[in-house]
Motif scaffolding. Structure first.
Motif, PDB file in Angstrom:
ATOM      1  N   ALA A  58     -65.044  35.955 -49.188  1.00  0.00           N
ATOM      2  CA  ALA A  58     -65.102  36.014 -47.723  1.00  0.00           C
ATOM      3  C   ALA A  58     -65.482  34.675 -47.106  1.00  0.00           C
ATOM      4  CB  ALA A  58     -66.097  37.084 -47.288  1.00  0.00           C
ATOM      5  N   ARG A  59     -66.133  33.806 -47.877  1.00  0.00           N
ATOM      6  CA  ARG A  59     -66.523  32.485 -47.366  1.00  0.00           C
ATOM      7  C   ARG A  59     -65.388  31.463 -47.478  1.00  0.00           C
ATOM      8  NH1 ARG A  59     -72.209  31.145 -47.226  1.00  0.00           N
ATOM      9  NH2 ARG A  59     -71.392  29.228 -46.315  1.00  0.00           N
ATOM     10  N   TYR A  60     -64.326  31.797 -48.210  1.00  0.00           N
ATOM     11  CA  TYR A  60     -63.188  30.897 -48.389  1.00  0.00           C
ATOM     12  C   TYR A  60     -62.197  31.125 -47.255  1.00  0.00           C
ATOM     13  CZ  TYR A  60     -59.140  28.621 -50.476  1.00  0.00           C
ATOM     14  OH  TYR A  60     -58.056  27.809 -50.696  1.00  0.00           O
ATOM     15  N   ASP A  61     -61.785  30.055 -46.592  1.00  0.00           N
ATOM     16  CA  ASP A  61     -60.794  30.145 -45.515  1.00  0.00           C
ATOM     17  C   ASP A  61     -59.407  29.960 -46.118  1.00  0.00           C
ATOM     18  OD1 ASP A  61     -59.083  29.880 -43.331  1.00  0.00           O
ATOM     19  OD2 ASP A  61     -60.583  28.813 -42.130  1.00  0.00           O
ATOM     20  N   TYR A  62     -58.698  31.059 -46.291  1.00  0.00           N
ATOM     21  CA  TYR A  62     -57.384  31.053 -46.946  1.00  0.00           C
ATOM     22  C   TYR A  62     -56.323  30.303 -46.143  1.00  0.00           C
ATOM     23  CZ  TYR A  62     -59.236  34.387 -50.299  1.00  0.00           C
ATOM     24  OH  TYR A  62     -59.982  34.985 -51.287  1.00  0.00           O
ATOM     25  N   SER A  63     -56.580  30.028 -44.883  1.00  0.00           N
ATOM     26  CA  SER A  63     -55.607  29.306 -44.054  1.00  0.00           C
ATOM     27  C   SER A  63     -55.741  27.790 -44.179  1.00  0.00           C
ATOM     28  CB  SER A  63     -55.750  29.712 -42.580  1.00  0.00           C
ATOM     29  OG  SER A  63     -56.960  29.219 -42.043  1.00  0.00           O
ATOM     30  N   LEU A  64     -56.769  27.326 -44.871  1.00  0.00           N
ATOM     31  CA  LEU A  64     -57.026  25.886 -45.002  1.00  0.00           C
ATOM     32  C   LEU A  64     -56.894  25.446 -46.457  1.00  0.00           C
ATOM     33  CD1 LEU A  64     -60.191  25.650 -42.731  1.00  0.00           C
ATOM     34  CD2 LEU A  64     -57.855  24.944 -42.157  1.00  0.00           C
ATOM     35  N   ASN A  66     -57.937  23.756 -50.065  1.00  0.00           N
ATOM     36  CA  ASN A  66     -59.187  23.746 -50.828  1.00  0.00           C
ATOM     37  C   ASN A  66     -60.071  22.571 -50.437  1.00  0.00           C
ATOM     38  OD1 ASN A  66     -58.419  25.984 -52.332  1.00  0.00           O
ATOM     39  ND2 ASN A  66     -57.531  24.744 -53.948  1.00  0.00           N
ATOM     40  N   GLU A  67     -59.445  21.443 -50.151  1.00  0.00           N
ATOM     41  CA  GLU A  67     -60.189  20.216 -49.879  1.00  0.00           C
ATOM     42  C   GLU A  67     -60.803  20.162 -48.486  1.00  0.00           C
ATOM     43  OE1 GLU A  67     -57.302  19.880 -53.020  1.00  0.00           O
ATOM     44  OE2 GLU A  67     -56.929  20.273 -50.907  1.00  0.00           O
ATOM     45  N   ASP A  68     -60.454  21.098 -47.621  1.00  0.00           N
ATOM     46  CA  ASP A  68     -60.995  21.096 -46.267  1.00  0.00           C
ATOM     47  C   ASP A  68     -62.512  21.297 -46.315  1.00  0.00           C
ATOM     48  OD1 ASP A  68     -61.766  22.467 -43.570  1.00  0.00           O
ATOM     49  OD2 ASP A  68     -59.771  21.595 -43.245  1.00  0.00           O
ATOM     50  N   PRO A  69     -63.255  20.572 -45.469  1.00  0.00           N
ATOM     51  CA  PRO A  69     -64.715  20.736 -45.456  1.00  0.00           C
ATOM     52  C   PRO A  69     -65.172  22.187 -45.246  1.00  0.00           C
ATOM     53  CG  PRO A  69     -64.105  18.786 -44.222  1.00  0.00           C
ATOM     54  CD  PRO A  69     -62.812  19.492 -44.573  1.00  0.00           C
ATOM     55  N   ALA A  70     -64.373  22.993 -44.560  1.00  0.00           N
ATOM     56  CA  ALA A  70     -64.737  24.392 -44.349  1.00  0.00           C
ATOM     57  C   ALA A  70     -64.799  25.172 -45.658  1.00  0.00           C
ATOM     58  CB  ALA A  70     -63.745  25.053 -43.400  1.00  0.00           C
ATOM     59  N   ASN A  71     -64.120  24.696 -46.690  1.00  0.00           N
ATOM     60  CA  ASN A  71     -64.111  25.377 -47.985  1.00  0.00           C
ATOM     61  C   ASN A  71     -65.068  24.745 -48.997  1.00  0.00           C
ATOM     62  OD1 ASN A  71     -62.422  27.548 -47.463  1.00  0.00           O
ATOM     63  ND2 ASN A  71     -60.593  26.285 -47.699  1.00  0.00           N
ATOM     64  N   ALA A  72     -65.900  23.828 -48.546  1.00  0.00           N
ATOM     65  CA  ALA A  72     -66.840  23.156 -49.455  1.00  0.00           C
ATOM     66  C   ALA A  72     -67.776  24.146 -50.143  1.00  0.00           C
ATOM     67  CB  ALA A  72     -67.632  22.092 -48.710  1.00  0.00           C
TER      68      ALA A  72
END
Length: 121
Positions: A58-64, A66-72
């Protein structure tokens, strides 16, 4: 024995994913040719809900990518089923030696795993 049990759990999770999605989880998805382009969902991310890691999924943003800071957060969390206790490198947070995580500034870190999957032909 723990490594074998982990592989069994991963195998069951892959089959449960396939049953629910009518296909196996992707090895990897990239925006172009290997290693220099952004990457997206991979099998370890895809099967998180099937290895009792729904909260991390649920913390992973599937629209972005892997390298996006939101998925850190998701990139750097240990998942013990992905670690063999005899693997001295398991659970370390490192910058991969190649790929977009290494070429971006600042470099992107990932938690290491003991298990790999096929990502292409």
């Amino acid at each position: 024995m723990q490594c074998g049990n982990n592989l069994k759990q991963i195998g069951l999770a892959m089959h449960n994913y396939a049953d629910a999605n009518k296909k196996f989880a992707p090895g990897n998805i990239t925006d172009g040719n290997c290693c220099g382009t952004l990457s997206h969902i991979t099998w370890p991310i895809s099967i998180l809900p099937y290895v009792e890691q729904s909260a991390l999924s649920a913390r992973y943003d599937y629209s972005l990518p892997n390298e996006d800071p939101a998925n850190a957060f998701a990139r750097t969390q240990r998942v013990t089923v992905y670690e063999c206790p005899s693997d001295m490198n398991a659970g370390q947070i490192l910058v991969p030696a190649s790929g977009p995580a290494d070429s971006l500034r600042p470099k992107r870190q990932y938690v290491t795993s003991s298990y790999r999957g096929m990502g292409g032909v």
